[in-house]
Every structure is written in C-alpha cells, then in structure tokens.
Design an enzyme around this catalytic site. Structure first.
Site, PDB file in Angstrom:
ATOM      1  N   SER A  10      34.761   0.542  46.552  1.00 29.17           N
ATOM      2  CA  SER A  10      33.545  -0.190  46.180  1.00 29.17           C
ATOM      3  C   SER A  10      33.779  -1.641  45.789  1.00 29.17           C
ATOM      4  CB  SER A  10      32.838   0.541  45.031  1.00 29.17           C
ATOM      5  OG  SER A  10      33.770   0.863  44.021  1.00 29.17           O
ATOM      6  N   ARG A  11      34.983  -1.959  45.339  1.00 25.27           N
ATOM      7  CA  ARG A  11      35.248  -3.321  44.849  1.00 25.27           C
ATOM      8  C   ARG A  11      36.657  -3.764  45.250  1.00 25.27           C
ATOM      9  NH1 ARG A  11      35.980  -3.627  39.694  1.00 25.27           N
ATOM     10  NH2 ARG A  11      36.025  -1.407  39.247  1.00 25.27           N
ATOM     11  N   VAL A  55      37.997  10.331  40.847  1.00 25.72           N
ATOM     12  CA  VAL A  55      39.312  10.850  41.281  1.00 25.72           C
ATOM     13  C   VAL A  55      40.040  11.638  40.198  1.00 25.72           C
ATOM     14  CG1 VAL A  55      39.707   9.115  43.083  1.00 25.72           C
ATOM     15  CG2 VAL A  55      40.537   8.690  40.759  1.00 25.72           C
ATOM     16  N   ASN A  81      43.404   4.231  46.974  1.00 21.62           N
ATOM     17  CA  ASN A  81      43.387   2.894  46.375  1.00 21.62           C
ATOM     18  C   ASN A  81      42.860   2.881  44.938  1.00 21.62           C
ATOM     19  OD1 ASN A  81      43.264  -0.193  46.700  1.00 21.62           O
ATOM     20  ND2 ASN A  81      41.144   0.315  46.187  1.00 21.62           N
ATOM     21  N   TYR A 146      50.304   2.137  32.967  1.00 21.92           N
ATOM     22  CA  TYR A 146      49.994   1.704  34.334  1.00 21.92           C
ATOM     23  C   TYR A 146      51.275   1.664  35.170  1.00 21.92           C
ATOM     24  CZ  TYR A 146      48.242  -1.318  38.119  1.00 21.92           C
ATOM     25  OH  TYR A 146      47.893  -1.841  39.351  1.00 21.92           O
ATOM     26  N   ILE A 179      46.656  -9.941  42.424  1.00 21.55           N
ATOM     27  CA  ILE A 179      45.609 -10.188  43.415  1.00 21.55           C
ATOM     28  C   ILE A 179      44.324 -10.547  42.664  1.00 21.55           C
ATOM     29  CG2 ILE A 179      44.345  -9.209  45.385  1.00 21.55           C
ATOM     30  CD1 ILE A 179      47.426  -9.330  45.833  1.00 21.55           C
TER      31      ILE A 179
HETATM   32  P1  NDP Z   1      39.333  -3.087  41.065  1.00 25.21           P
HETATM   33  O1  NDP Z   1      39.300  -2.856  39.593  1.00 25.21           O
HETATM   34  O2  NDP Z   1      38.714  -4.310  41.626  1.00 25.21           O
HETATM   35  O3  NDP Z   1      38.730  -1.799  41.826  1.00 25.21           O
HETATM   36  C1  NDP Z   1      39.166  -0.523  41.463  1.00 25.21           C
HETATM   37  C2  NDP Z   1      38.543   0.498  42.385  1.00 25.21           C
HETATM   38  O4  NDP Z   1      38.954   1.808  41.944  1.00 25.21           O
HETATM   39  C3  NDP Z   1      37.026   0.481  42.365  1.00 25.21           C
HETATM   40  O5  NDP Z   1      36.537   0.735  43.671  1.00 25.21           O
HETATM   41  C4  NDP Z   1      36.691   1.639  41.433  1.00 25.21           C
HETATM   42  O6  NDP Z   1      35.441   2.267  41.707  1.00 25.21           O
HETATM   43  C5  NDP Z   1      37.795   2.615  41.763  1.00 25.21           C
HETATM   44  N1  NDP Z   1      37.993   3.582  40.666  1.00 25.21           N
HETATM   45  C6  NDP Z   1      38.414   3.343  39.415  1.00 25.21           C
HETATM   46  N2  NDP Z   1      38.405   4.491  38.687  1.00 25.21           N
HETATM   47  C7  NDP Z   1      37.960   5.470  39.517  1.00 25.21           C
HETATM   48  C8  NDP Z   1      37.725   6.856  39.367  1.00 25.21           C
HETATM   49  N3  NDP Z   1      37.937   7.503  38.201  1.00 25.21           N
HETATM   50  N4  NDP Z   1      37.285   7.552  40.428  1.00 25.21           N
HETATM   51  C9  NDP Z   1      37.059   6.943  41.610  1.00 25.21           C
HETATM   52  N5  NDP Z   1      37.249   5.623  41.817  1.00 25.21           N
HETATM   53  C10 NDP Z   1      37.692   4.889  40.774  1.00 25.21           C
HETATM   54  O7  NDP Z   1      40.883  -3.029  41.434  1.00 25.21           O
HETATM   55  P2  NDP Z   1      41.733  -3.741  42.598  1.00 25.21           P
HETATM   56  O8  NDP Z   1      40.940  -3.849  43.817  1.00 25.21           O
HETATM   57  O9  NDP Z   1      42.361  -4.932  42.038  1.00 25.21           O
HETATM   58  O10 NDP Z   1      42.893  -2.651  42.785  1.00 25.21           O
HETATM   59  C11 NDP Z   1      42.962  -1.787  43.903  1.00 25.21           C
HETATM   60  C12 NDP Z   1      44.327  -1.127  43.890  1.00 25.21           C
HETATM   61  O11 NDP Z   1      45.360  -2.137  43.943  1.00 25.21           O
HETATM   62  C13 NDP Z   1      44.607  -0.299  42.634  1.00 25.21           C
HETATM   63  O12 NDP Z   1      45.347   0.842  42.983  1.00 25.21           O
HETATM   64  C14 NDP Z   1      45.446  -1.238  41.795  1.00 25.21           C
HETATM   65  O13 NDP Z   1      46.258  -0.557  40.872  1.00 25.21           O
HETATM   66  C15 NDP Z   1      46.262  -1.932  42.876  1.00 25.21           C
HETATM   67  N6  NDP Z   1      46.814  -3.202  42.455  1.00 25.21           N
HETATM   68  C16 NDP Z   1      46.004  -4.251  42.121  1.00 25.21           C
HETATM   69  C17 NDP Z   1      46.568  -5.437  41.716  1.00 25.21           C
HETATM   70  C18 NDP Z   1      45.763  -6.624  41.333  1.00 25.21           C
HETATM   71  O14 NDP Z   1      46.350  -7.604  40.844  1.00 25.21           O
HETATM   72  N7  NDP Z   1      44.449  -6.628  41.523  1.00 25.21           N
HETATM   73  C19 NDP Z   1      48.033  -5.607  41.601  1.00 25.21           C
HETATM   74  C20 NDP Z   1      48.776  -4.442  41.990  1.00 25.21           C
HETATM   75  C21 NDP Z   1      48.176  -3.285  42.394  1.00 25.21           C
HETATM   76  P3  NDP Z   1      34.083   1.926  40.861  1.00 25.21           P
HETATM   77  O15 NDP Z   1      34.053   0.439  40.651  1.00 25.21           O
HETATM   78  O16 NDP Z   1      33.002   2.404  41.781  1.00 25.21           O
HETATM   79  O17 NDP Z   1      34.136   2.697  39.578  1.00 25.21           O
END
Ligand code: NDP
Length: 237
Positions: A10-11, A55, A81, A146, A179
C-alpha cells in the site's frame, strides 16, 4: 506476464513495486493493513487488486493468498515486503512490542511463504522475494528488534532456497539501505543527512530503485540466482 502477490503493497517500496510490475504488464494483487485509502488510490491508478491482511495473523494471510489465487489463477511471484520499524534502546522495548516486531517482520514472511508454497511446489516453479535491511546484515544501534527480525529474514531466505531449489523455486532477498519512505519519517533530518554523507553515492535511495531490483529478481534474467541477498544501499555497507 506473471502473476504477482505483493504482501505490504500500500505504501513506500511495496507501492513502487506494484507500479513497476503493473507497468510491465503483470497481474498484481497487493495487501494493505491500515492504509485503505492509499490502497484504493493505487488500485485506481494501476488496476492492481488490493486485499486487506494483517501479516501478524496466519489466517489473515491465508485469506489474502486464497484471494490472490482466485483473482489471478496462480501466484508466480511472492514478494514479502510488509514490515514495521522501531527505534528504542533494548532496555526500553516492551515484550509486547518485541513480539509485534518479530510477528510482523519475520513470522509474517513465514506465514505468506507457507500459504503460497504448496501451489508453487505442485507447479514446480515460482519465485519468492523477501525484504531484509542493511541493519539485518550489520545491526543498528537502537534497532535491536528490527535488526534481529531482518537478520531472521536473511536466514529464512538462505535456508528456504536450499529446501525448495529442487522444486524449481528461487528464493532471494533484497536488502535496502536508507530509502525515502514513511518508514523514516520520524528520523531527524540531521541523521538522514549523516547517512547520505556516509553513503558512497551521496544520497538516500528511492523506493523505485528497490522495486527495480525486485523486478529483475522476478524475471527470467535472474533464472540462475537463488539464496542471495542483494544489497540496494548506495554502497553504504
Ligand atoms: P512503509 O512503512 O512505507 O510501508 C510498510 C508497508 O508494510 C505498508 O504497506 C504497510 O501496510 C505494511 N504493513 C505494516 N504492518 C503490516 C501488517 N501488520 N500487516 C500487513 N501489512 C503491514 O515501509 P517501506 O516501504 O520503507 O519498507 C518496505 C520494506 O523495506 C520493509 O520490509 C522494510 O523493513 C524494508 N526496508 C526499508 C528501508 C527504508 O529505509 N525505508 C530500509 C531497509 C529495509 P499499511 O500501511 O496498509 O498498514
């Protein structure tokens, strides 16, 4: 054209992946948890199909997987993800917060894979992409939970690649550096600048740059790659 399930689409990076795969003509089902409005906007923009899923709960993940199979007929590519971040001293992390982080970031990956794998095994083909973090590789101060969850994702990926390789299924991990997404919205500007300065490419990354690596790993161009952790961190580690 492939059928893709993006868990956590979603994001941020997941939404970038939805756009990247859809623009290449793939069928995409993606999950959201709290961001219903963003998920609906992404559906309207891309035609990808959203399904609600938490999840942390295996049953909820199973409903999403079943919906993806009924919409697309099969799942060729699973992208795990979804995750949450947490910044706290280990002495300040409550047991319930620890459980929430491990359930979301590690057990959630296990649930998705467990529900998708039987259909991949019976077709003797499939591609699974997990998402770790550079902190899962080297550890981050004040991010013990984390970092532990993301190190677990790397171990899961390497072990599973060995287990399901003989079934024609590839399993790889993308490991982003910092990111520009909501995940870092509470990190103060000076800390972000410091990381950018320490990064050989001199900046933080964009979600699309991670999605591009997912797209490559899902493609036939990566047909002999499995069990690998691909860093997308601008050279920081
Ligand atoms: P965001 O916080 O922007 O997005 C997180 C996503 O995970 C959203 O779509 C959210 O859904 C979903 N999510 C969170 N909790 C749940 C849950 N309980 N059940 C289902 N969905 C869930 O994160 P990023 O896009 O930045 O991160 C994406 C991936 O990349 C992650 O695995 C993160 O650990 C990894 N990552 C990110 C980094 C960064 O700097 N951004 C660095 C290293 C790794 P909703 O909003 O609908 O609740």
């Amino acid at each position: 054209m492939s059928n893709i399930l993006i868990v956590g689409g979603s994001r941020g990076i997941g939404a970038a992946a939805v756009r990247t795969f859809r623009s290449g003509g793939d069928n995409v089902v993606f999950t959201y948890h709290r961001s219903e409005l963003e998920a609906d906007a992404l559906r309207q923009e891309t035609g990808a199909i959203p399904v609600r899923c938490d999840v942390k709960h295996s049953d909820s993940v199973k409903i999403a997987v079943d919906k993806a199979i009924s919409e697309m007929g099969s799942i060729d590519v699973l992208i795990c993800n979804a995750a949450i971040a947490d910044f706290n001293l280990i002495t300040e992390i409550t047991e319930s917060r620890w459980e929430e982080i491990i359930s979301t970031n590690l057990s959630g990956v296990f649930y998705a894979i467990r529900h998708v794998l039987p259909s991949m095994i019976s077709r003797k083909s499939g591609c699974i992409i997990t998402v770790s973090s550079m902190w899962g590789e080297v550890g981050a101060s004040c991010e013990v939970a984390y970092s532990a969850s993301k190190a677990g994702v790397i171990g899961l990926t390497k072990a599973l690649a060995k287990e399901v390789g003989p079934s024609g299924i590839r399993v790889n991990c993308v490991s982003p550096g910092m990111i520009d997404t909501d995940m870092n919205k509470d990190v103060d500007d000076s800390a972000v600048s410091e990381i950018a300065d320490e990064t050989p490419l001199g900046r933080v990354g964009q979600a699309e740059e991670v999605a591009a690596v997912m797209k490559y790993l899902a493609s036939d161009d990566a047909s002999f790659i499995t069990g690998q952790v691909i860093p997308v961190n601008g050279g920081l580690i």
